[in-house]
Write a protein that holds these residues in place. Sequence first.
Motif, PDB file in Angstrom:
ATOM      1  N   CYS A   1       0.843  -1.195   0.000  1.00 28.19           N
ATOM      2  CA  CYS A   1       0.000   0.000   0.000  1.00 28.19           C
ATOM      3  C   CYS A   1       0.880   1.248   0.000  1.00 28.19           C
ATOM      4  O   CYS A   1       1.968   1.249   0.563  1.00 28.19           O
ATOM      5  CB  CYS A   1      -0.860  -0.036   1.265  1.00 28.19           C
ATOM      6  SG  CYS A   1      -1.993   1.334   1.411  1.00 28.19           S
TER       7      CYS A   1
ATOM      8  N   THR B   1       0.409   3.695   1.782  1.00 26.92           N
ATOM      9  CA  THR B   1       0.568   4.071   3.192  1.00 26.92           C
ATOM     10  C   THR B   1       1.883   3.525   3.754  1.00 26.92           C
ATOM     11  O   THR B   1       2.511   4.144   4.617  1.00 26.92           O
ATOM     12  CB  THR B   1      -0.635   3.525   4.003  1.00 26.92           C
ATOM     13  OG1 THR B   1      -1.797   4.171   3.507  1.00 26.92           O
ATOM     14  CG2 THR B   1      -0.507   3.805   5.480  1.00 26.92           C
TER      15      THR B   1
ATOM     16  N   HIS C   1      -0.717  -4.582   5.736  1.00 27.22           N
ATOM     17  CA  HIS C   1      -2.047  -4.612   6.342  1.00 27.22           C
ATOM     18  C   HIS C   1      -3.124  -5.110   5.369  1.00 27.22           C
ATOM     19  O   HIS C   1      -4.278  -4.739   5.474  1.00 27.22           O
ATOM     20  CB  HIS C   1      -2.403  -3.231   6.894  1.00 27.22           C
ATOM     21  CG  HIS C   1      -2.324  -2.123   5.871  1.00 27.22           C
ATOM     22  ND1 HIS C   1      -1.230  -1.317   5.742  1.00 27.22           N
ATOM     23  CD2 HIS C   1      -3.195  -1.716   4.934  1.00 27.22           C
ATOM     24  CE1 HIS C   1      -1.435  -0.443   4.773  1.00 27.22           C
ATOM     25  NE2 HIS C   1      -2.631  -0.671   4.255  1.00 27.22           N
ATOM     26  N   GLN C   2      -2.724  -5.900   4.375  1.00 27.61           N
ATOM     27  CA  GLN C   2      -3.702  -6.494   3.450  1.00 27.61           C
ATOM     28  C   GLN C   2      -3.306  -7.960   3.335  1.00 27.61           C
ATOM     29  O   GLN C   2      -2.736  -8.385   2.350  1.00 27.61           O
ATOM     30  CB  GLN C   2      -3.632  -5.817   2.083  1.00 27.61           C
ATOM     31  CG  GLN C   2      -3.633  -4.299   2.164  1.00 27.61           C
ATOM     32  CD  GLN C   2      -3.421  -3.636   0.818  1.00 27.61           C
ATOM     33  OE1 GLN C   2      -4.250  -3.751  -0.072  1.00 27.61           O
ATOM     34  NE2 GLN C   2      -2.318  -2.932   0.657  1.00 27.61           N
TER      35      GLN C   2
ATOM     36  N   CYS D   1      -7.667  -3.505   1.892  1.00 28.27           N
ATOM     37  CA  CYS D   1      -7.374  -2.094   2.182  1.00 28.27           C
ATOM     38  C   CYS D   1      -8.108  -1.206   1.196  1.00 28.27           C
ATOM     39  O   CYS D   1      -9.094  -0.580   1.530  1.00 28.27           O
ATOM     40  CB  CYS D   1      -5.877  -1.806   2.172  1.00 28.27           C
ATOM     41  SG  CYS D   1      -5.549  -0.061   2.527  1.00 28.27           S
TER      42      CYS D   1
END
Length: 331
Positions: free
Chosen positions: A39, A41, A60-61, A147
Amino acid sequence: MVLRRTARVEEEPLVLEDLPIPRPGPKQILVKVSACGICHTELDEIEGRLPAKLPIILGHQIVGAVESVGSGVSRFKLKDRVGIAWINSACGKCSFCRKGNENLCPEFQGTGCDVNGGYAQYTVVGEDFAYPIPERFSDCQAAPLLCAGAIGYRALRLTNLEDGQILGLFGFGASAHIVIQIAKHKYRSSPVFVFTRAGQKDHQDLAGKLGADWVGVTGDTPAAKLNCAIDFTPAWKPVIEALRVLEKGGRVVINAIRKEEKDKDSLLELSYQNHLWLEKELKTAANITRRDASEFLPLAAEIPGIDSHFPFGKKSIFRTQNLSRRFPRGL
Ligand SMILES: [Zn+2]
Ligand SMILES: [Zn+2]
């Protein structure tokens, strides 16, 4: 891959290390990671624009299989396929959590930001913060849904769009190209207008392919005003432009974890009369809740041929569609 210090990504601050396999605590599951999305991010975390709790394993995915379970786990069993998203935990007791706004919990913990994430072979998460993955998605197809897909779904939810109303999307990247597919599926009579930067022909072509009713450039004035809009960009100008072409009583939702400083001067163009008067609203989407991820994944599985990849580089497979002429570009 561990991030121990922030640095420009060119300096390759992520380091491959051998770490002990984490152990699941009570109500936690150990997940063997099979896919983890990447990501923008994380670029912000690596380069220090978004503070992460160092040292940290990003990601986070996450899609993987339950490898072992801690005491008291009841939602999952060994080998179940699960997904993990940005929300890793929240207190469950504060006034925000009690109202379902756990994304705003003061104890909110982000996966791969406050606790270790998925750039690893194993990770642990509370069983209440993992989601079953619908069968029709491969691991790699499902990862970005956790996400770009889930936060996009939240932003769409926050617009309060009603079927038949016009939705505007500003910026057409990883999240927006999923949102348009949800919007077209869930709000069948709602026209979707897509605004990109000038010259982003790939993005515009993809918007047309995915069913946009009008495609233009930020700054254009479409023939009809938007009842609501989502801004997916890191810039300010699209926010001002979205407010300008917004219908009375409409809402603009900003779906960004941070905005860039460089185009801040655009804010000086904000005029109460032209951009805010007549009950226009501006809202931001922050993090996600469990509800967003758990509603979105089965919904995505209902959409025939949902495209969770961003297939630039395969330009030859796209043809510019004959976009609906109901909403010709400009007035
Ligand atoms: Zn993300
Ligand atoms: Zn809380």
